[in-house]
Motif scaffolding. Structure first.
Motif, PDB file in Angstrom:
ATOM      1  N   GLU A  26       0.882  -0.947   0.034  1.00  0.00           N
ATOM      2  CA  GLU A  26      -0.089  -0.141   0.063  1.00  0.00           C
ATOM      3  C   GLU A  26       0.773   1.334   0.063  1.00  0.00           C
ATOM      4  O   GLU A  26       2.081   1.256   0.502  1.00  0.00           O
ATOM      5  N   GLY A  27       0.458   2.250  -0.652  1.00  0.00           N
ATOM      6  CA  GLY A  27       0.841   3.404  -0.518  1.00  0.00           C
ATOM      7  C   GLY A  27       2.033   3.578  -1.909  1.00  0.00           C
ATOM      8  O   GLY A  27       2.881   4.754  -1.666  1.00  0.00           O
ATOM      9  N   ILE A  28       2.233   2.836  -2.778  1.00  0.00           N
ATOM     10  CA  ILE A  28       3.080   2.711  -3.948  1.00  0.00           C
ATOM     11  C   ILE A  28       2.203   2.989  -4.984  1.00  0.00           C
ATOM     12  O   ILE A  28       1.655   2.042  -5.519  1.00  0.00           O
ATOM     13  N   PRO A  29       2.331   4.699  -5.594  1.00  0.00           N
ATOM     14  CA  PRO A  29       1.123   4.455  -6.600  1.00  0.00           C
ATOM     15  C   PRO A  29       1.669   3.970  -7.974  1.00  0.00           C
ATOM     16  O   PRO A  29       1.043   3.665  -8.697  1.00  0.00           O
ATOM     17  N   PHE A  30       2.992   3.992  -8.119  1.00  0.00           N
ATOM     18  CA  PHE A  30       3.444   3.507  -9.380  1.00  0.00           C
ATOM     19  C   PHE A  30       4.978   3.318  -8.932  1.00  0.00           C
ATOM     20  O   PHE A  30       5.548   3.806  -8.131  1.00  0.00           O
ATOM     21  N   ALA A  31       5.841   2.650 -10.025  1.00  0.00           N
ATOM     22  CA  ALA A  31       7.158   2.378 -10.174  1.00  0.00           C
ATOM     23  C   ALA A  31       7.687   2.257 -11.362  1.00  0.00           C
ATOM     24  O   ALA A  31       7.002   1.909 -12.330  1.00  0.00           O
ATOM     25  N   TYR A  32       8.914   2.880 -11.522  1.00  0.00           N
ATOM     26  CA  TYR A  32       9.826   2.639 -12.476  1.00  0.00           C
ATOM     27  C   TYR A  32      10.996   1.942 -12.365  1.00  0.00           C
ATOM     28  O   TYR A  32      11.524   1.898 -11.215  1.00  0.00           O
ATOM     29  N   SER A  62       1.433   1.574 -12.876  1.00  0.00           N
ATOM     30  CA  SER A  62       0.588   2.767 -12.295  1.00  0.00           C
ATOM     31  C   SER A  62      -0.667   2.415 -11.993  1.00  0.00           C
ATOM     32  O   SER A  62      -1.583   2.139 -12.764  1.00  0.00           O
ATOM     33  N   ARG A  63      -0.953   2.738 -10.860  1.00  0.00           N
ATOM     34  CA  ARG A  63      -2.500   2.616 -10.366  1.00  0.00           C
ATOM     35  C   ARG A  63      -3.376   3.609 -10.556  1.00  0.00           C
ATOM     36  O   ARG A  63      -4.450   3.176 -10.901  1.00  0.00           O
ATOM     37  N   ASP A  64      -2.890   4.731 -11.150  1.00  0.00           N
ATOM     38  CA  ASP A  64      -3.612   5.774 -11.304  1.00  0.00           C
ATOM     39  C   ASP A  64      -2.714   6.904 -12.318  1.00  0.00           C
ATOM     40  O   ASP A  64      -1.784   7.209 -12.190  1.00  0.00           O
ATOM     41  N   GLU A  65      -3.352   6.696 -13.537  1.00  0.00           N
ATOM     42  CA  GLU A  65      -2.533   7.321 -14.419  1.00  0.00           C
ATOM     43  C   GLU A  65      -2.311   8.832 -14.409  1.00  0.00           C
ATOM     44  O   GLU A  65      -1.210   9.434 -14.791  1.00  0.00           O
ATOM     45  N   LYS A  66      -3.324   9.565 -13.840  1.00  0.00           N
ATOM     46  CA  LYS A  66      -3.106  10.980 -13.780  1.00  0.00           C
ATOM     47  C   LYS A  66      -2.280  11.365 -12.781  1.00  0.00           C
ATOM     48  O   LYS A  66      -1.410  12.233 -12.900  1.00  0.00           O
ATOM     49  N   THR A  67      -2.114  10.458 -11.589  1.00  0.00           N
ATOM     50  CA  THR A  67      -1.292  10.792 -10.697  1.00  0.00           C
ATOM     51  C   THR A  67       0.239  10.743 -10.968  1.00  0.00           C
ATOM     52  O   THR A  67       1.077  11.302 -10.735  1.00  0.00           O
ATOM     53  N   GLY A  68       0.504   9.391 -12.019  1.00  0.00           N
ATOM     54  CA  GLY A  68       1.640   8.986 -12.777  1.00  0.00           C
ATOM     55  C   GLY A  68       2.289  10.321 -13.493  1.00  0.00           C
ATOM     56  O   GLY A  68       3.399  10.896 -13.327  1.00  0.00           O
ATOM     57  N   CYS A  69       1.255  10.686 -14.307  1.00  0.00           N
ATOM     58  CA  CYS A  69       1.582  11.857 -15.287  1.00  0.00           C
ATOM     59  C   CYS A  69       1.777  13.289 -14.661  1.00  0.00           C
ATOM     60  O   CYS A  69       2.809  13.738 -14.794  1.00  0.00           O
ATOM     61  N   ASP A  70       1.155  13.494 -13.291  1.00  0.00           N
ATOM     62  CA  ASP A  70       1.322  14.543 -12.495  1.00  0.00           C
ATOM     63  C   ASP A  70       2.665  14.572 -12.007  1.00  0.00           C
ATOM     64  O   ASP A  70       3.490  15.432 -12.050  1.00  0.00           O
ATOM     65  N   PHE A  71       3.078  13.635 -11.559  1.00  0.00           N
ATOM     66  CA  PHE A  71       4.288  13.074 -10.896  1.00  0.00           C
ATOM     67  C   PHE A  71       5.484  13.582 -11.679  1.00  0.00           C
ATOM     68  O   PHE A  71       6.517  14.068 -11.740  1.00  0.00           O
ATOM     69  N   GLU A  72       5.436  12.819 -13.114  1.00  0.00           N
ATOM     70  CA  GLU A  72       6.308  12.930 -14.140  1.00  0.00           C
ATOM     71  C   GLU A  72       6.459  14.406 -14.511  1.00  0.00           C
ATOM     72  O   GLU A  72       7.492  14.985 -14.613  1.00  0.00           O
ATOM     73  N   GLU A  73       5.341  14.984 -14.569  1.00  0.00           N
ATOM     74  CA  GLU A  73       5.501  16.420 -15.029  1.00  0.00           C
ATOM     75  C   GLU A  73       6.253  17.225 -13.841  1.00  0.00           C
ATOM     76  O   GLU A  73       7.205  18.271 -14.358  1.00  0.00           O
ATOM     77  N   ARG A  74       5.638  17.430 -12.762  1.00  0.00           N
ATOM     78  CA  ARG A  74       6.385  17.796 -11.671  1.00  0.00           C
ATOM     79  C   ARG A  74       7.851  17.453 -11.662  1.00  0.00           C
ATOM     80  O   ARG A  74       8.684  18.249 -11.127  1.00  0.00           O
ATOM     81  N   THR A  75       8.187  16.215 -11.767  1.00  0.00           N
ATOM     82  CA  THR A  75       9.554  15.809 -11.255  1.00  0.00           C
ATOM     83  C   THR A  75      10.354  16.669 -12.739  1.00  0.00           C
ATOM     84  O   THR A  75      11.454  16.962 -12.495  1.00  0.00           O
ATOM     85  N   MET A  76       9.872  16.602 -13.910  1.00  0.00           N
ATOM     86  CA  MET A  76      10.519  17.029 -14.863  1.00  0.00           C
ATOM     87  C   MET A  76      10.735  18.554 -14.801  1.00  0.00           C
ATOM     88  O   MET A  76      12.028  19.066 -15.024  1.00  0.00           O
ATOM     89  N   ARG A  77       9.778  19.114 -14.345  1.00  0.00           N
ATOM     90  CA  ARG A  77       9.850  20.650 -13.867  1.00  0.00           C
ATOM     91  C   ARG A  77      10.938  21.038 -13.092  1.00  0.00           C
ATOM     92  O   ARG A  77      11.646  21.734 -13.159  1.00  0.00           O
ATOM     93  N   GLU A  78      10.995  20.125 -11.752  1.00  0.00           N
ATOM     94  CA  GLU A  78      11.929  20.481 -10.876  1.00  0.00           C
ATOM     95  C   GLU A  78      13.263  20.195 -11.247  1.00  0.00           C
ATOM     96  O   GLU A  78      14.209  20.789 -11.111  1.00  0.00           O
TER      97      GLU A  78
END
Length: 97
Positions: A26-32, A62-78
């Motif tokens: 529990e608590g792992i929304p996605f993994a690479y 990815s359990r939740d596509e939107k959460t994963g995409c948001d994370f990728e976008e935020r990570t790339m911005r950072e």
């Protein structure tokens, strides 16, 4: 470090096992995964991605596509926001050019 060589079928089976294990936690929304393992090269270990290593990694699940995409976008911005400083650190502190 011991180096492993697996067939594509064996790699797929290992990826499936890792995915099943991580999805059961529990608590792992996605993994690479990243590094030499998803590139079908010899490998010493399987790297599960975190933070900036998501960039260029292979999405395992990815359990939740939107959460994963948001994370990728935020990570790339950072990453783009601090990549200049990371490069300076590599050059000055580590001597990597």
């Amino acid at each position: 470090m011991k180096v492993h060589r697996l067939s594509i079928l064996e790699r797929d089976a290992l990826k499936g096992w890792i995915m099943t294990y991580l999805m059961s936690r529990e608590g792992i929304p996605f993994a690479y995964i990243h590094g030499s393992f998803p590139e079908n090269r010899s490998f010493g270990d399987v790297d599960v991605a975190f933070r900036f290593h998501v960039i260029g990694g292979e999405l395992l699940f990815s359990r939740d596509e939107k959460t994963g995409c948001d994370f990728e976008e935020r990570t790339m911005r950072e990453y783009n926001g601090c990549s200049h400083y990371l490069e300076l650190y590599r050059r000055e502190a580590l001597g990597i050019r």
